[in-house]
Design an enzyme around this catalytic site. Structure first.
Site, PDB file in Angstrom:
ATOM      1  N   HIS A   1       5.393 126.476  96.771  1.00 32.66           N
ATOM      2  CA  HIS A   1       5.985 126.615  95.428  1.00 32.66           C
ATOM      3  C   HIS A   1       4.952 126.930  94.342  1.00 32.66           C
ATOM      4  O   HIS A   1       5.179 127.792  93.490  1.00 32.66           O
ATOM      5  CB  HIS A   1       6.720 125.334  95.027  1.00 32.66           C
TER       6      HIS A   1
ATOM      7  N   ASP B   1      11.920 130.033  99.561  1.00 38.38           N
ATOM      8  CA  ASP B   1      11.104 129.149  98.738  1.00 38.38           C
ATOM      9  C   ASP B   1      11.979 128.922  97.521  1.00 38.38           C
ATOM     10  O   ASP B   1      12.149 129.823  96.695  1.00 38.38           O
ATOM     11  CB  ASP B   1       9.782 129.832  98.339  1.00 38.38           C
ATOM     12  N   HIS B   2      12.572 127.735  97.431  1.00 33.15           N
ATOM     13  CA  HIS B   2      13.633 127.599  96.425  1.00 33.15           C
ATOM     14  C   HIS B   2      13.115 127.754  94.987  1.00 33.15           C
ATOM     15  O   HIS B   2      13.890 128.014  94.077  1.00 33.15           O
ATOM     16  CB  HIS B   2      14.442 126.313  96.625  1.00 33.15           C
TER      17      HIS B   2
HETATM   18  O1  LIG Z   1      10.458 121.589  98.288  1.00 33.80           O
HETATM   19  C1  LIG Z   1      10.368 120.528  97.704  1.00 33.80           C
HETATM   20  O2  LIG Z   1      10.711 120.503  96.402  1.00 33.80           O
HETATM   21  C2  LIG Z   1      11.076 119.280  95.786  1.00 33.80           C
HETATM   22  C3  LIG Z   1      10.998 119.520  94.280  1.00 33.80           C
HETATM   23  O3  LIG Z   1      11.904 120.530  93.958  1.00 33.80           O
HETATM   24  P1  LIG Z   1      12.511 120.647  92.492  1.00 33.80           P
HETATM   25  O4  LIG Z   1      13.400 121.820  92.566  1.00 33.80           O
HETATM   26  O5  LIG Z   1      13.224 119.344  92.235  1.00 33.80           O
HETATM   27  O6  LIG Z   1      11.364 120.803  91.563  1.00 33.80           O
HETATM   28  C4  LIG Z   1      10.175 118.142  96.193  1.00 33.80           C
HETATM   29  O7  LIG Z   1      10.699 116.921  95.710  1.00 33.80           O
HETATM   30  C5  LIG Z   1      10.101 118.082  97.688  1.00 33.80           C
HETATM   31  O8  LIG Z   1       9.166 117.076  98.071  1.00 33.80           O
HETATM   32  C6  LIG Z   1       9.695 119.395  98.276  1.00 33.80           C
HETATM   33  O9  LIG Z   1       9.848 119.356  99.693  1.00 33.80           O
END
Ligand SMILES: O=C1O[C@H](COP(=O)(O)O)[C@@H](O)[C@H](O)[C@H]1O
Ligand SMILES: NC(=O)C1=CN([C@@H]2O[C@H](COP(=O)(O)OP(=O)(O)OC[C@H]3O[C@@H](n4cnc5c(N)ncnc54)[C@H](OP(=O)(O)O)[C@@H]3O)[C@@H](O)[C@H]2O)C=CC1
Length: 520
Positions: A242, A179-180
């Site tokens: 997230h 989960d990045h």
């Molecule tokens: O996992 C995802 O995250 C991005 C947003 O990530 P961020 O690090 O730029 O806040 C999101 O745009 C995407 O739809 C989603 O799959």
């Protein structure tokens, strides 16, 4: 770091070039990849090793936070990369893969530690895991780890089925669910923020906190991902993973020197204490929206319905806001408002903690704004404490002051760099354990059903704004409001303050490292 073979499924894809190669490169530059590491990339495209290496190089120029400057260093990095054509469904391709991986291990003198990174659609996870097992790629003498990308399932039932499938081949300790958001530097600091600041520790509960707001707003729309996104919506794409992870990281009561086990156990406790939404009551706690045409930074943009690949009449959500409560001794009575959406005014991931007012307020004090702790996760990594001062012109008025704690000591690593480095070291702290994932899906499931049954109205909102006005009702019913637009307010306030305060009296301490202060 353990020497290992990095076996990448989906090596020709978008995620690999945008995130994975830059992450590996930055780990390499920082000396965090062991000598003689090996990367084997896989895909159906008939790429040679040279084509693969050229694509990796290009990806670094296009996407790495540090662009390659030293040709020799770049050459040492890319020479670790080999490519094999592999069709996920073909057993014979895995036999060939095993030969290649073993040959590279012999050439480099590597122990057969193997990290299988699945940067492919989740529909392939089970098949790949089975083939890894059947072909003997899992090895016997070293470790094996499986890194998987989201989405982990489409709902509770499919997530459970997927987990059971992976469990046939990999033990829970061998599975690293990315989960990045957990790799974002500020999210990783949340635990330490409380532990290293007794003043915050003392305030970190329902005694002093009135409400908490967690926002992830994006300016981008669905981009080129209509096929995936129209089935997922904001609820599956961002909220289930997230947003709930941010909630867990913020509220888990972590002891000092927590291990991966304690962090994940405490996060699980939060999810267990989250009050479930009952069927039939979802609409009272959840607001959903879909962006209509509007403008982002003055540039007109299309509405969701007119984006390429979106089916006519789609009722998919691009915005979700919810009110949640946690039934435990620390957080009982504190509402948590969480929202996320695309095509909003600003790109910002932010947590705002609103503190309770003093017990006795009278006269002008009643107009005293609350103290806020603002944790900016993205794009800025800043912690701000909003305090009150008396207005110098009109003593009956309050003027908010901001104390910024900013760590700009050095360029921070990207989320994927942190996470891939951790997985290679075998540190699972910032990966989602199955228990958390299952509990997240369980909490979200009534929302998915209510959305599917049309129980929750879909509010159109203008692109470039703050999302549907209906979301205001979530906070207003508790007597609060969303904190937004503070950036503009702060800019105006700073300008005013600087104009007012004679320069010789202005305290300006510019920060170098976290913990040092900047008074503006
Ligand atoms: O996992 C995802 O995250 C991005 C947003 O990530 P961020 O690090 O730029 O806040 C999101 O745009 C995407 O739809 C989603 O799959
Ligand atoms: N892109 C992103 O920003 C993010 C992506 N993810 C997730 O990461 C995963 C990968 O996404 P992304 O890179 O964008 O997807 P892409 O469509 O760009 O790439 C898919 C990859 O899978 C490979 N592939 C597909 N089918 C097969 C097959 N039958 N046999 C072998 N290889 C196959 C493709 O290789 P080839 O075409 O050569 O066969 C390609 O390398 C997905 O699960 C996605 O949800 C998660 C977060 C963000």
């Amino acid at each position: 770091m353990n020497a290992a073979s990095f076996v990448l499924f989906g090596a020709t894809g978008d995620l690999a070039k945008r995130k994975i190669y830059p992450a590996l490169y930055n780990l390499f530059v920082d000396g965090k990849l062991s000598e003689g590491f090996s990367v084997v990339g896989l895909g159906r495209r008939a790429w040679s090793d040279e084509t693969f290496q050229a694509n990796v190089e290009q990806a670094l120029y296009d996407f790495s936070r540090r662009k390659p400057a030293d040709r020799g260093e770049l050459a040492r990095f890319v020479r670790a990369f080999r490519f094999q054509v592999l069709d996920i469904d073909r057993a014979e391709d895995y036999a060939q893969l095993r030969e290649l991986v073993e040959r590279r291990e012999r050439e480099l003198g590597l122990t057969p530690n193997r990290m299988f990174y699945l940067s492919v659609g989740p529909e392939y996870f089970g098949t790949i895991a089975n083939h890894i097992e059947a072909s003997g790629l899992g090895g016997a003498d070293g470790w094996k780890r499986l890194v998987i990308e989201k989405p982990f399932g489409h709902d509770l039932a499919s997530a459970r089925a997927l987990n059971a499938k992976l469990g046939e081949t990999f033990a829970e300790e061998e599975i690293y669910r990315i989960d990045h958001y957990l790799g974002k530097p500020m999210v990783q600091k949340l635990e330490l923020l409380q532990q290293s600041n007794p003043v915050l520790q003392a305030l970190w509960s329902n005694h002093y906190i009135a409400n908490v707001q967690i926002t992830a707003s994006e300016t981008v729309g669905v981009e080129t991902r209509a096929g995936y996104y129209d089935r997922a919506g904001a609820i599956r794409d961002m909220f289930q993973n997230h947003m709930l992870q941010l909630l867990m990281m913020l509220t888990a009561q972590l002891p000092k020197n927590s291990t991966a086990e304690t962090v994940r156990f405490k996060k699980k406790k939060v999810m267990e204490a989250l009050d479930p939404l009952q069927q039939g009551q979802v609409a009272a706690s959840v607001v959903r929206g879909q962006y209509a045409a509007g403008a982002i930074a003055g540039v007109p943009v299309a509405g969701y319905a007119d984006e390429p690949g979106i089916p006519a009449g789609s009722t998919n959500d691009t915005y979700v806001a919810a009110r949640l409560t946690i039934d435990d001794a620390f957080w009982r009575g504190v509402p948590f408002y969480i929202r996320t959406g695309k095509r909003l005014q600003a790109k910002s991931t932010r947590i705002v903690i609103e503190f309770k007012p003093p017990l006795k307020q009278s006269g002008a004090d009643a107009a005293q704004p609350p103290n806020l702790l603002i944790i900016d996760i993205n794009p800025n990594e800043t912690i701000t404490l909003q305090l009150n001062a008396r207005d110098t012109q009109d003593k009956a008025r309050f003027r908010p002051l901001h104390l910024d704690l900013r760590d700009d000591a050095e360029e921070t690593p990207e989320a994927y760099e942190n996470l891939i480095g951790d997985a290679l070291r075998g540190d699972a702290t910032f990966f989602a354990h199955w228990d958390e994932v299952e509990l997240s899906w369980r909490w979200v499931q009534p929302i998915l059903e209510a959305f599917a049954d049309g129980e929750v109205p879909l509010h159109p909102y203008e692109a470039g704004g703050h999302g549907p006005a209906a979301a205001d009702a979530l906070t207003a019913r508790d007597g609060y409001r969303w904190w937004q637009g503070e950036d503009e307010a702060r800019a105006a306030e700073t300008e005013r303050a600087q104009a007012e305060i004679p320069q010789e009296h202005a305290v300006q301490e510019h920060t170098k490292r976290a913990g040092e202060r900047q008074y503006v």
